[in-house]
Design an enzyme around this catalytic site. Structure first.
Site, PDB file in Angstrom:
ATOM      1  N   LEU A 132      -0.438   0.657  -1.301  1.00  0.00           N
ATOM      2  CA  LEU A 132       0.004  -0.549  -0.613  1.00  0.00           C
ATOM      3  C   LEU A 132       1.011  -1.246  -1.519  1.00  0.00           C
ATOM      4  CD1 LEU A 132      -3.326  -2.134   0.736  1.00  0.00           C
ATOM      5  CD2 LEU A 132      -1.641  -0.794   2.015  1.00  0.00           C
ATOM      6  N   ASP A 133       2.002  -1.889  -0.913  1.00  0.00           N
ATOM      7  CA  ASP A 133       2.936  -2.688  -1.703  1.00  0.00           C
ATOM      8  C   ASP A 133       2.173  -3.748  -2.490  1.00  0.00           C
ATOM      9  OD1 ASP A 133       5.052  -1.289  -0.659  1.00  0.00           O
ATOM     10  OD2 ASP A 133       5.538  -2.793   0.865  1.00  0.00           O
ATOM     11  N   ARG A 134       2.730  -4.145  -3.602  1.00  0.00           N
ATOM     12  CA  ARG A 134       2.070  -5.142  -4.460  1.00  0.00           C
ATOM     13  C   ARG A 134       1.668  -6.391  -3.678  1.00  0.00           C
ATOM     14  NH1 ARG A 134       4.287  -6.662 -10.392  1.00  0.00           N
ATOM     15  NH2 ARG A 134       2.482  -7.853 -11.111  1.00  0.00           N
ATOM     16  N   THR A 136       1.198  -6.745  -0.472  1.00  0.00           N
ATOM     17  CA  THR A 136       0.422  -6.487   0.741  1.00  0.00           C
ATOM     18  C   THR A 136      -1.059  -6.449   0.387  1.00  0.00           C
ATOM     19  OG1 THR A 136       2.224  -5.182   1.716  1.00  0.00           O
ATOM     20  CG2 THR A 136       0.017  -4.861   2.633  1.00  0.00           C
ATOM     21  N   ARG A 232       8.114  -3.311   6.983  1.00  0.00           N
ATOM     22  CA  ARG A 232       9.010  -4.403   6.598  1.00  0.00           C
ATOM     23  C   ARG A 232      10.428  -4.157   7.099  1.00  0.00           C
ATOM     24  NH1 ARG A 232       7.629  -4.895   0.275  1.00  0.00           N
ATOM     25  NH2 ARG A 232       9.178  -6.571   0.400  1.00  0.00           N
TER      26      ARG A 232
END
Length: 290
Positions: A132-134, A136, A232
Site C-alpha cells: 500500500l502507498d505510504r 494509504t 490515484r
C-alpha cells in the site's frame, strides 16, 4: 494455553468462556479478556458481550503473544493470523517496506519484530504479498513463508480488492469503469497515455459512488488490475482527484492525509482453500468529510 474451541450455539463471549473453562477461576478468565488474550476467528477482542455464532473459533493466546502485539506502532492492528499468513490494518503515514531513506519505521519491520516476539536473533520473519502507498491506510497481507508468498501472489489478480476514497468534485455517473494504459517508468509519477507502447500496461478500475456531499464524494473502487498509483491516477483522469493527493492534482487536504483506504480483501486461503474476507471501516477522519 488451552486448545482453540469451536462454538456450537450462539452465546456471549464471557459466558462461553466461563462455561468452556469451568476449571479456571473466573477472575483469571476476565484477565484473559481484559489483556487481549482472547481471539475470535483470529481477531482479538476485549468485549465481554461479543456475540458468538455457531462455528466461531475462540482461542486464547499466551502472554508472549500478547506482549508481542504491544510492539506494534500506534494504529497498526493485527486483523488475522495463522501459520500461513497475517493480515494487518495499516495506518496512513507508515511505509509498507523500506526505501532509500527509511528502513526501520515500516509495516514490514514492525511485523517482523512482532513475529520474533521482540527477540532480534529469532529466525522468524514475514514476506510482503502486496503493498500500500505510504499515505494509504487499510488492509495488507503478509505471508509466513516464501512458499505461502508465492501461492498468494500467484492468484493475487483473482483476489477481490476494494478501496474507499473521498474525492474532490463529483463523478458524473453513479458508477462506471475507468481504463487506460499507465506509464510507470518514472519513479515518482505514474500517468495515463493515449497510445500504448512498450513502457505502458493496461489498467482497469471499477467505481461506484456511495455518497455525495457539497464538496466531496465517497467512492468505492474495485481493482481489476494492480498497477502502481492506479486509483490515484484514474480518479485524477476523471477530474475527481483523491482528497489530499496534491501529487495528482488535489487542491485540498483538510485532514492532512491521503483520503484513500483499503477497506475490503477477499481471497482463498493458500492452504485450506477457504474463502477469507476481511473488512476495515473507513477511518473516522475520512468519514467526517462526507
Amino acid at each position: 494455553m488451552p486448545a482453540p474451541q469451536v462454538v456450537d450455539q450462539p452465546a456471549e463471549l464471557l459466558a462461553f468462556l466461563f462455561a468452556s473453562h469451568a476449571d479456571v477461576k473466573k477472575a483469571k478468565v476476565r484477565q484473559w479478556l481484559k489483556h487481549g488474550a482472547i481471539q475470535v476467528n483470529g481477531r482479538s477482542t476485549t468485549r465481554f458481550n461479543h456475540p458468538l455464532q455457531a462455528g466461531d473459533v475462540v482461542s486464547i493466546r499466551g502472554k508472549e503473544e500478547v506482549r508481542a502485539e504491544a510492539l506494534l506502532p500506534f494504529g497498526m492492528k493485527i486483523v488475522f493470523e495463522d501459520a500461513a499468513l497475517i493480515v494487518i490494518d495499516k495506518p496512513a503515514g507508515l511505509l509498507s517496506m523500506a526505501n532509500e531513506t527509511e528502513r526501520e519505521r515500516t509495516a514490514y519491520a514492525h511485523l517482523t519484530e512482532y513475529v520474533r516476539h521482540g527477540k532480534p536473533r529469532s529466525p522468524e520473519r514475514v514476506w510482503i504479498v502486496h503493498r500500500l502507498d505510504r499515505e494509504t491506510s487499510g488492509l495488507m497481507v503478509f505471508a509466513r513463508s516464501e512458499e505461502m508468498k508465492q501461492a498468494l501472489q500467484g492468484k493475487w489478480n483473482e483476489a477481490d480488492k476494494r478501496y474507499l476514497a473521498v474525492v474532490e468534485g463529483k463523478p458524473a455517473a453513479g458508477e462506471g469503469v475507468i481504463s487506460s494504459h499507465l506509464d510507470e517508468s518514472q519513479p515518482y509519477l505514474v500517468y495515463s497515455v493515449r497510445q500504448p507502447n512498450e513502457q505502458t500496461r493496461p489498467a482497469v478500475t471499477n467505481y461506484r459512488v456511495l455518497k455525495r456531499g457539497e464538496e466531496y464524494a465517497l467512492v468505492e473502487l474495485t481493482l481489476k488490475t494492480g498497477r502502481r498509483n492506479q486509483i490515484r491516477v484514474h480518479l485524477a483522469d476523471e477530474r475527481c482527484p483523491v482528497v489530499g493527493d496534491g501529487k495528482y492534482g488535489a487542491r485540498t487536504n483538510p485532514v492532512r492525509r491521503l483520503a484513500l483506504h483499503a477497506g475490503m480483501l477477499q481471497f482463498p486461503h493458500p492452504v485450506s482453500g477457504e474463502l477469507l474476507r476481511f473488512e476495515s471501516p473507513l477511518p473516522a477522519e475520512l468519514a467526517g468529510l462526507v
